[in-house]
Motif scaffolding. Structure first.
Motif, PDB file in Angstrom:
ATOM      1  N   VAL A 170      -2.166  31.251 -24.155  1.00 45.92           N
ATOM      2  CA  VAL A 170      -1.394  31.126 -25.395  1.00 45.92           C
ATOM      3  C   VAL A 170      -0.803  29.726 -25.511  1.00 45.92           C
ATOM      4  CG1 VAL A 170       0.658  31.944 -26.586  1.00 45.92           C
ATOM      5  CG2 VAL A 170      -0.893  33.561 -25.558  1.00 45.92           C
ATOM      6  N   GLU A 171      -0.389  29.156 -24.388  1.00 44.09           N
ATOM      7  CA  GLU A 171       0.180  27.808 -24.448  1.00 44.09           C
ATOM      8  C   GLU A 171      -0.875  26.791 -24.845  1.00 44.09           C
ATOM      9  OE1 GLU A 171       4.030  27.690 -21.495  1.00 44.09           O
ATOM     10  OE2 GLU A 171       2.214  26.563 -20.988  1.00 44.09           O
ATOM     11  N   ILE A 172      -2.082  26.970 -24.327  1.00 44.38           N
ATOM     12  CA  ILE A 172      -3.141  26.039 -24.690  1.00 44.38           C
ATOM     13  C   ILE A 172      -3.456  26.168 -26.181  1.00 44.38           C
ATOM     14  CG2 ILE A 172      -5.554  25.448 -24.342  1.00 44.38           C
ATOM     15  CD1 ILE A 172      -5.270  26.166 -21.485  1.00 44.38           C
TER      16      ILE A 172
ATOM     17  N   TYR B  23       2.817  38.675 -28.571  1.00 44.39           N
ATOM     18  CA  TYR B  23       3.279  37.377 -29.061  1.00 44.39           C
ATOM     19  C   TYR B  23       3.300  37.489 -30.567  1.00 44.39           C
ATOM     20  CZ  TYR B  23       2.540  35.344 -24.449  1.00 44.39           C
ATOM     21  OH  TYR B  23       2.600  35.049 -23.108  1.00 44.39           O
ATOM     22  N   ALA B  24       4.474  37.424 -31.146  1.00 42.32           N
ATOM     23  CA  ALA B  24       4.640  37.571 -32.608  1.00 42.32           C
ATOM     24  C   ALA B  24       3.948  38.850 -33.049  1.00 42.32           C
ATOM     25  CB  ALA B  24       4.110  36.356 -33.342  1.00 42.32           C
ATOM     26  N   SER B  25       2.915  38.750 -33.840  1.00 40.36           N
ATOM     27  CA  SER B  25       2.311  39.980 -34.343  1.00 40.36           C
ATOM     28  C   SER B  25       1.015  40.317 -33.630  1.00 40.36           C
ATOM     29  CB  SER B  25       2.023  39.826 -35.839  1.00 40.36           C
ATOM     30  OG  SER B  25       1.140  38.727 -36.015  1.00 40.36           O
ATOM     31  N   LEU B  26       0.720  39.628 -32.542  1.00 42.35           N
ATOM     32  CA  LEU B  26      -0.530  39.876 -31.841  1.00 42.35           C
ATOM     33  C   LEU B  26      -0.266  40.431 -30.446  1.00 42.35           C
ATOM     34  CD1 LEU B  26      -3.093  36.982 -32.165  1.00 42.35           C
ATOM     35  CD2 LEU B  26      -3.384  39.333 -32.827  1.00 42.35           C
ATOM     36  N   TYR B  27      -1.096  41.408 -30.053  1.00 37.55           N
ATOM     37  CA  TYR B  27      -1.031  41.906 -28.684  1.00 37.55           C
ATOM     38  C   TYR B  27      -2.197  41.320 -27.910  1.00 37.55           C
ATOM     39  CZ  TYR B  27       2.427  45.458 -29.872  1.00 37.55           C
ATOM     40  OH  TYR B  27       3.560  46.111 -30.267  1.00 37.55           O
ATOM     41  N   PHE B  28      -1.882  40.654 -26.800  1.00 38.30           N
ATOM     42  CA  PHE B  28      -2.916  40.118 -25.926  1.00 38.30           C
ATOM     43  C   PHE B  28      -3.083  41.090 -24.772  1.00 38.30           C
ATOM     44  CE2 PHE B  28      -3.572  35.591 -27.087  1.00 38.30           C
ATOM     45  CZ  PHE B  28      -2.722  35.542 -28.166  1.00 38.30           C
ATOM     46  N   CYS B  29      -4.257  41.686 -24.643  1.00 37.86           N
ATOM     47  CA  CYS B  29      -4.471  42.697 -23.594  1.00 37.86           C
ATOM     48  C   CYS B  29      -5.579  42.261 -22.662  1.00 37.86           C
ATOM     49  CB  CYS B  29      -4.882  44.035 -24.182  1.00 37.86           C
ATOM     50  SG  CYS B  29      -4.049  44.453 -25.690  1.00 37.86           S
TER      51      CYS B  29
ATOM     52  N   ILE C 270      -1.832  37.984 -13.988  1.00 30.80           N
ATOM     53  CA  ILE C 270      -2.560  38.102 -15.249  1.00 30.80           C
ATOM     54  C   ILE C 270      -1.644  37.796 -16.424  1.00 30.80           C
ATOM     55  CG2 ILE C 270      -3.940  39.654 -16.668  1.00 30.80           C
ATOM     56  CD1 ILE C 270      -5.208  38.954 -14.053  1.00 30.80           C
ATOM     57  N   LEU C 271      -0.394  38.214 -16.301  1.00 23.33           N
ATOM     58  CA  LEU C 271       0.561  37.859 -17.356  1.00 23.33           C
ATOM     59  C   LEU C 271       0.651  36.335 -17.477  1.00 23.33           C
ATOM     60  CD1 LEU C 271       3.621  40.230 -17.019  1.00 23.33           C
ATOM     61  CD2 LEU C 271       2.090  39.984 -18.945  1.00 23.33           C
ATOM     62  N   GLU C 272       0.631  35.678 -16.329  1.00 25.22           N
ATOM     63  CA  GLU C 272       0.668  34.214 -16.352  1.00 25.22           C
ATOM     64  C   GLU C 272      -0.572  33.635 -16.986  1.00 25.22           C
ATOM     65  OE1 GLU C 272       2.850  31.795 -15.611  1.00 25.22           O
ATOM     66  OE2 GLU C 272       4.167  33.545 -15.625  1.00 25.22           O
ATOM     67  N   ILE C 273      -1.700  34.231 -16.699  1.00 23.97           N
ATOM     68  CA  ILE C 273      -2.944  33.726 -17.284  1.00 23.97           C
ATOM     69  C   ILE C 273      -2.904  33.873 -18.800  1.00 23.97           C
ATOM     70  CG2 ILE C 273      -5.424  34.114 -17.439  1.00 23.97           C
ATOM     71  CD1 ILE C 273      -5.446  34.818 -14.533  1.00 23.97           C
ATOM     72  N   ILE C 274      -2.428  35.018 -19.251  1.00 24.74           N
ATOM     73  CA  ILE C 274      -2.324  35.224 -20.699  1.00 24.74           C
ATOM     74  C   ILE C 274      -1.417  34.164 -21.305  1.00 24.74           C
ATOM     75  CG2 ILE C 274      -1.464  36.775 -22.476  1.00 24.74           C
ATOM     76  CD1 ILE C 274      -2.310  39.116 -20.823  1.00 24.74           C
TER      77      ILE C 274
ATOM     78  N   GLY D  79      -8.083  54.640 -14.593  1.00 27.86           N
ATOM     79  CA  GLY D  79      -8.247  54.075 -13.262  1.00 27.86           C
ATOM     80  C   GLY D  79      -8.088  52.580 -13.212  1.00 27.86           C
ATOM     81  N   TYR D  80      -8.138  51.904 -14.329  1.00 23.98           N
ATOM     82  CA  TYR D  80      -7.884  50.464 -14.345  1.00 23.98           C
ATOM     83  C   TYR D  80      -6.447  50.227 -14.758  1.00 23.98           C
ATOM     84  CZ  TYR D  80     -12.944  49.992 -14.473  1.00 23.98           C
ATOM     85  OH  TYR D  80     -14.281  50.080 -14.199  1.00 23.98           O
ATOM     86  N   LYS D  81      -6.040  48.960 -14.645  1.00 24.50           N
ATOM     87  CA  LYS D  81      -4.729  48.599 -15.175  1.00 24.50           C
ATOM     88  C   LYS D  81      -4.956  47.721 -16.396  1.00 24.50           C
ATOM     89  CE  LYS D  81      -2.849  47.699 -10.836  1.00 24.50           C
ATOM     90  NZ  LYS D  81      -1.846  47.288  -9.893  1.00 24.50           N
ATOM     91  N   VAL D  82      -4.162  47.924 -17.412  1.00 22.43           N
ATOM     92  CA  VAL D  82      -4.229  47.056 -18.586  1.00 22.43           C
ATOM     93  C   VAL D  82      -2.894  46.343 -18.690  1.00 22.43           C
ATOM     94  CG1 VAL D  82      -4.440  46.984 -21.073  1.00 22.43           C
ATOM     95  CG2 VAL D  82      -5.825  48.563 -19.774  1.00 22.43           C
ATOM     96  N   VAL D  83      -2.980  45.017 -18.715  1.00 18.79           N
ATOM     97  CA  VAL D  83      -1.780  44.201 -18.838  1.00 18.79           C
ATOM     98  C   VAL D  83      -1.742  43.676 -20.254  1.00 18.79           C
ATOM     99  CG1 VAL D  83      -0.590  42.201 -17.954  1.00 18.79           C
ATOM    100  CG2 VAL D  83      -2.026  43.550 -16.452  1.00 18.79           C
TER     101      VAL D  83
END
Lengths: 161, 688
Positions: free
Chosen positions: A88-90, A62-68, A80-84, A54-58
């Motif tokens: 990562v940029e920071i 990035y390289a070998s890591l998944y940010f969820c 949310i993709l932008e927030i992720i 019932g939720y969405k997971v975005v």
């Protein structure tokens, strides 16, 4: 709102978890297992949104890591993709060309930075400069504190010699 | 509220974002807050948005060329909440929304995120039509974007937009159809749902055609969903039965294994309700069966249709103009069913249905009877109890009970569609496959078709219900609590209008009601003899049966009680006597069970010819239960040289208040002719 943020490596090891909704310990491990299985088995060309319970997971890799990040169904996934990406940029700016090893050895700093950006599941700071400034100030505090303890123990050691 | 709204006047973006978020949550929580913000803060918000979108390059907040997209999105969301349902504020926002929608670049994800939020806001508030068109166009552009994320988001948005502006979404129908065939699973799912929402009467035919074409090439996991959706579309929007049947056949041939049970049940109901299309159906199914017989459901429907409408297949009944001519011989039809029976991939349901179909064919195509019997006998020793039982029963029906065979396997009565739909919607699936025990005992293969796991009780001697079957009444939809097939088999027949007779009497006797033959008021029964006559077998006999029953009843000989074997309590009686046959009953009662009586019936042949295939049938009123044991033999030698003994057990639930009464019928062969005799027994000793 964002319910939780997970960082999972390609081998399925969890590098960072941050929970903004109440989940018990058992539930947390269950969630991590499930989502890990779902996301790690997805093909690369597929879209970055998964519907789960019932939720969405975005997620984004990035390289070998998944940010969820898990969000409510009526949130804007692209945001949310932008927030992720913002996060990562920071991290990149702070660690200088960040890689997974940096996050493994400095996970506490990763948590500090995340806390600067997200509060209670919502974005709080949209300026990279501000975050960098704040974290730098925090590091400076740590340095001075280290020095202070260093000098105190020197004094004591000398005094008790 | 004051502090919250004053936070919107801040300069610092961080505070601004947090303030906007706070206000959004406040609006969700209370309508007062919503009103307050709407009155005071709409202008402020519009100003913020205008500033941030017009602002020059600010390195601090810049993401991919856009200043602070996060702020954009948050403000847009709050504007959506404020403008919802309120025309004034919506109008105020029109300009800025148009500006954002047109100016934002969409080659980067940040821009797309803003556009997405903007479109959602336009859809949410009372926007002008120009603005709406703009929004739909943006969505259309999203749809043709190569990025999967964007397309996913666009499909999601379009689903919401469908409720708002149906026509505009229709324009993008082709693109959406393309998305159904996409390689990404989530996009396919979304697109399929959207297509389902888009279906209306005009485009249903082309859409279904596209979907069925795609069904052929889709992957396994997707086929299930796709099949379910196609079936529901076809069912909901079918205007002509022919088209519905066609589409369903195609779906069955392509993906029969994914079709759910209630869908093909509904198809069968539909076919039985469309008599002019039955010939076409059975022929198309036969053709389809030749090519794709690994689809289980297709095999089942085909086998059922061949069984029911076999003679239409062979005699080319009801050919429609577009059909190619096809000749199918009787043995071809039997071949087809045999293949279904023998195929390794058929499961028990299919094989059970095939056995039933073979039985029906043996009655409809008498020349193949022997061959069918052999085929059926091959399963005599089958490991599955169901198949073994059916095989043995059907074998005995074909061999020995020829005279009732045709009435057993008559065309099934038209299944009541509205009752079926009502039951299907209301009750769970369980009831359809539920107990046969609620139904009275039956030997009907036709009914056992629908409930393949129900057990068809073997007819050791024909019981009351078997007589009911010969009347083949249309199911009543009255008794809604009993299950569907109870109605089907004429559950209403079990409630005869008259209760126990007070004595004898012609006219509306119990047996008349039970048999429902010859009662002129029931128009359906008139059609029954017609259907019977179209079948081979004892057609003539049954047609004359009504007449003979009437005659017979009027001219009942009064039975005199002859001194027979005297039971200490109850004297034996001569139940029936005619010029050719005599029956006497002797009674015994179990001590302590006053309601049960065991009757020993003795049949004597009074003519000079031997009777063979002798069968005795009896009918009793509702308050009596009857059980017939097998007879000692079925051959009655001539001139009383031997007798047949048969035991009946009767339980009279109104013992003492109402006497026993019984109607009897004897069927036998003499001199290579079938003969029937009927009578009523009124001279039971009182107190039984």
């Amino acid at each position: 709102m964002i319910h939780f943020v997970l960082l999972i490596s390609r081998q399925g090891k969890v590098r960072l978890t941050k929970w903004y909704s109440p989940y018990s310990q058992k539930e947390r491990s269950k969630v991590i297992r499930e989502l890990g299985r779902i996301i790690l088995t997805r093909a690369p060309k597929l879209c970055n949104f998964v519907e789960w319970r019932g939720y969405k997971v975005v997620y984004r890799r990035y390289a070998s890591l998944y940010f969820c990040a898990c969000i409510d169904p009526d949130d804007n996934e692209l945001e949310i993709l932008e927030i992720i990406h913002h996060y990562v940029e920071i991290l990149d700016r702070y660690f200088g060309s960040v890689c997974e090893l940096d996050l493994i050895f400095n996970f506490h700093k990763a948590y500090y930075i995340l806390d600067e950006i997200l509060i209670a599941g919502e974005l709080q700071e949209s300026s990279k400069k501000n975050v960098a400034r704040l974290v730098a100030a925090q590091d400076a505090l740590v340095e001075t504190a280290k020095e202070q303890t260093g000098s105190t123990s020197n004094m004591i050691a000398q005094a008790t010699k | 509220m004051g502090p919250a709204s004053s936070s919107l006047k801040e300069k610092h973006h961080g505070v601004l974002i947090a303030g906007v978020q706070l206000c959004t949550d406040l609006c969700k929580a209370s309508t007062d807050a919503l009103e307050y913000l709407r009155k005071n803060c709409t202008e402020g918000l519009v100003r913020i948005l205008r500033d941030v979108s017009n602002s020059p390059y600010a390195p601090e907040y810049d993401v991919a060329g856009i200043t602070d997209p996060f702020l954009h999105i948050r403000v847009l969301r709050l504007m959506r909440m404020l403008g919802q349902g309120d025309a004034d504020s919506s109008e105020y926002m029109n300009d800025i929304l148009a500006q954002v929608a047109t100016k934002t670049e969409s080659n980067k994800n940040a821009g797309n995120a803003i556009l997405y939020e903007c479109v959602e806001t336009i859809m949410g508030i009372e926007a002008s039509s120009g603005l709406r068109v703009l929004a739909i166009n943006i969505l259309g552009r999203f749809l043709s974007n190569r990025d999967n994320n964007i397309r996913y988001v666009a499909l999601h948005m379009l689903m919401k937009a469908v409720t708002v502006d149906f026509q505009a979404v229709q324009r993008h129908r082709t693109t959406i159809l393309e998305c159904v065939k996409d390689s990404d699973a989530s996009i396919r799912k979304r697109a399929l749902e959207l297509v389902f929402l888009l279906v209306n009467d005009t485009n249903v035919k082309s859409l279904t055609k596209e979907l069925i074409d795609y069904l052929e090439v889709s992957d396994q996991e997707f086929k299930g969903d796709l099949t379910a959706k196609i079936c529901s579309i076809v069912e909901k929007f079918s205007q002509e039965k022919l088209w519905y049947i066609d589409q369903m056949f195609k779906v069955l041939s392509l993906a029969g294994n994914y079709v759910k049970d209630d869908v093909w049940h509904a198809l069968i109901v539909m076919i039985s309700n469309a008599p002019d299309l039955q010939g076409y159906s059975v022929r198309s199914l036969y053709k389809a069966f030749q090519t794709s017989n690994e689809q289980e459901t297709l095999v089942r429907v085909t086998v059922w249709c061949i069984g029911e409408y076999g003679e239409m297949l062979v005699n080319n009944v009801g050919v429609l103009e577009m059909e190619e001519p096809m000749t199918v011989t009787e043995s071809d039809a039997v071949d087809a069913v045999e293949v279904a029976l023998k195929c390794n991939s058929s499961d028990i349901t299919t094989r059970a249905m095939s056995l039933v179909a073979l039985l029906k064919l043996s009655s409809r195509f008498p020349p193949t009877s022997e061959r069918i019997r052999e085929i059926v006998m091959q399963h005599k020793g089958n490991v599955e109890l169901e198949l073994q039982q059916r095989s043995i029963e059907f074998n005995s029906i074909i061999q020995r009970h020829r005279n009732i065979k045709s009435s057993l396997v008559e065309r099934m009565p038209v299944l009541d569609e509205s009752a079926f739909i009502g039951k299907r919607v209301g009750s769970s699936q369980a009831t359809l496959s539920a107990d046969k025990s609620s139904r009275p005992t039956s030997g009907s293969p036709g009914a056992s078709l629908k409930l393949p796991n129900g057990v068809a009780k073997p007819p050791p001697a024909p019981l009351v219900d078997l007589l009911d079957l010969s009347s083949d009444d249309v199911p009543a939809s009255t008794s809604s609590t009993t299950d569907f097939l109870h109605d089907l088999l004429g559950g209403d027949l079990m409630s005869p209008s008259s209760s126990a007779p007070s004595g004898g009497g012609a006219g509306t006797d119990i047996l008349m009601d039970l048999l429902s033959i010859g009662s002129p008021s029931a128009p359906t029964d008139v059609s029954v003899p017609n259907i019977i006559s179209s079948n081979q077998g004892n057609a003539g006999e049954l047609e004359t049966a009504p007449a003979s029953v009437m005659d017979f009843l009027d001219g009942l000989p009064s039975n005199s009680s002859l001194p027979g074997d005297k039971d200490p309590i109850y004297p034996s009686i001569t139940a029936f006597e005619s010029s050719t046959l005599k029956i006497s009953f002797s009674f015994t009662k179990q001590p302590g069970k006053p309601q049960d009586t065991v009757i020993q019936a003795t049949f004597t042949n009074l003519s000079s010819n031997t009777y063979t295939d002798f069968i005795f049938q009896a009918a009793v009123p509702k308050f009596i239960q009857l059980h017939l044991d097998p007879a000692s033999s079925s051959t009655l030698p001539a001139s009383g040289n031997g007798t047949i003994m048969q035991t009946l057990s009767v339980t009279n639930s109104q013992q003492g208040q109402k006497p026993l009464a019984m109607r009897i019928r004897m069927v036998y062969r003499v001199n290579n002719e079938d003969k029937t005799e009927q009578g009523q027994i009124n001279n039971f000793p009182p107190g039984l």
